[in-house]
Design a protein around this motif. Structure first.
Motif, mmCIF file in Angstrom:
data_model
loop_
_atom_site.group_PDB
_atom_site.id
_atom_site.type_symbol
_atom_site.label_atom_id
_atom_site.label_comp_id
_atom_site.label_asym_id
_atom_site.label_seq_id
_atom_site.Cartn_x
_atom_site.Cartn_y
_atom_site.Cartn_z
ATOM 1 N N ASP A 82 0.834 -1.209 0.000
ATOM 2 C CA ASP A 82 0.000 0.000 0.000
ATOM 3 C C ASP A 82 0.863 1.252 0.000
ATOM 4 O OD1 ASP A 82 -2.324 -1.515 0.034
ATOM 5 O OD2 ASP A 82 -2.449 -1.519 2.226
ATOM 6 N N ILE A 83 1.915 1.229 0.822
ATOM 7 C CA ILE A 83 2.837 2.361 0.876
ATOM 8 C C ILE A 83 3.572 2.495 -0.454
ATOM 9 C CG2 ILE A 83 4.943 3.246 1.965
ATOM 10 C CD1 ILE A 83 3.901 1.966 4.588
ATOM 11 N N LEU A 84 3.989 1.360 -1.019
ATOM 12 C CA LEU A 84 4.670 1.363 -2.309
ATOM 13 C C LEU A 84 3.774 1.976 -3.383
ATOM 14 C CD1 LEU A 84 6.928 0.576 -4.260
ATOM 15 C CD2 LEU A 84 5.906 -1.694 -4.384
ATOM 16 N N GLU A 86 1.312 4.030 -3.039
ATOM 17 C CA GLU A 86 1.170 5.460 -2.782
ATOM 18 C C GLU A 86 2.404 6.231 -3.260
ATOM 19 O OE1 GLU A 86 -0.874 8.728 -1.917
ATOM 20 O OE2 GLU A 86 -1.684 6.711 -1.646
ATOM 21 N N LYS A 87 3.592 5.701 -2.978
ATOM 22 C CA LYS A 87 4.831 6.361 -3.401
ATOM 23 C C LYS A 87 4.945 6.400 -4.925
ATOM 24 C CE LYS A 87 7.676 5.549 0.664
ATOM 25 N NZ LYS A 87 8.905 5.018 1.208
ATOM 26 N N VAL A 88 4.621 5.284 -5.565
ATOM 27 C CA VAL A 88 4.736 5.224 -7.023
ATOM 28 C C VAL A 88 3.704 6.142 -7.678
ATOM 29 C CG1 VAL A 88 4.566 3.724 -9.044
ATOM 30 C CG2 VAL A 88 5.799 2.935 -7.025
ATOM 31 N N LEU A 89 2.484 6.165 -7.154
ATOM 32 C CA LEU A 89 1.476 7.077 -7.703
ATOM 33 C C LEU A 89 1.909 8.530 -7.543
ATOM 34 C CD1 LEU A 89 -1.877 5.394 -6.654
ATOM 35 C CD2 LEU A 89 -0.976 5.662 -8.971
ATOM 36 N N SER A 90 2.553 8.838 -6.448
ATOM 37 C CA SER A 90 3.060 10.191 -6.229
ATOM 38 C C SER A 90 4.118 10.543 -7.275
ATOM 39 C CB SER A 90 3.647 10.301 -4.821
ATOM 40 O OG SER A 90 4.227 11.553 -4.627
ATOM 41 N N ILE A 91 4.983 9.592 -7.576
ATOM 42 C CA ILE A 91 6.017 9.808 -8.606
ATOM 43 C C ILE A 91 5.362 10.017 -9.965
ATOM 44 C CG2 ILE A 91 7.909 8.694 -9.873
ATOM 45 C CD1 ILE A 91 8.613 7.306 -7.151
ATOM 46 N N ILE A 92 4.351 9.208 -10.282
ATOM 47 C CA ILE A 92 3.632 9.356 -11.556
ATOM 48 C C ILE A 92 3.010 10.744 -11.646
ATOM 49 C CG2 ILE A 92 1.604 8.573 -12.866
ATOM 50 C CD1 ILE A 92 2.278 5.711 -11.829
#
Length: 128
Positions: A82-84, A86-92
């Protein structure tokens, strides 16, 4: 694991190390529980100071990607999916914002931008 340092880059060397290791961890190229090279070993391989490598590893630990165990080494941590995500969506979102700004600087409409993205997506899908 191959880390490429670009001395001519405006990005600090510790950040280059951090980003490349993070990408390899997120892509699963460095597995959970895998031991990373020691700080001294990596600094020697990359021909950078121990302080530089320590900063990269410390930042990776602070951001939850690795665990530094004194006297035993640096290990890749299990990443909460879930954290991963969230982090990847933030990068996108960050990258898409930059892409959108660039398209607007060129006077591209949203439809033109979507067509560019569609074309690039198709090309990337064909590569795999």
């Amino acid at each position: 694991m191959k880390i490429i340092i670009q001395n001519s880059s405006e990005v600090p060397i510790y950040q280059q190390i951090y980003e490349q290791l993070k990408e390899e961890i997120l892509a699963g190229k460095i597995a959970q529980g895998e031991i990373l090279p020691s700080i001294r070993q990596l600094s020697k391989e990359l021909k950078v100071s121990v302080i530089t490598t320590t900063r990269a590893y410390t930042d990776l630990e602070n951001d939850g990607y690795i665990m530094i165990v004194q006297g035993k080494g640096c290990f890749v941590k299990e990443i909460n999916r879930d954290i991963l995500e969230e982090k990847v969506l933030s990068i996108i979102e960050e990258h898409f914002t930059e892409i959108w700004k660039c398209a607007k600087m060129l006077g591209k409409s949203n439809e033109e931008l979507f067509e560019i993205i569609k074309t690039l997506t198709e090309e990337l899908n064909n590569e795999n």
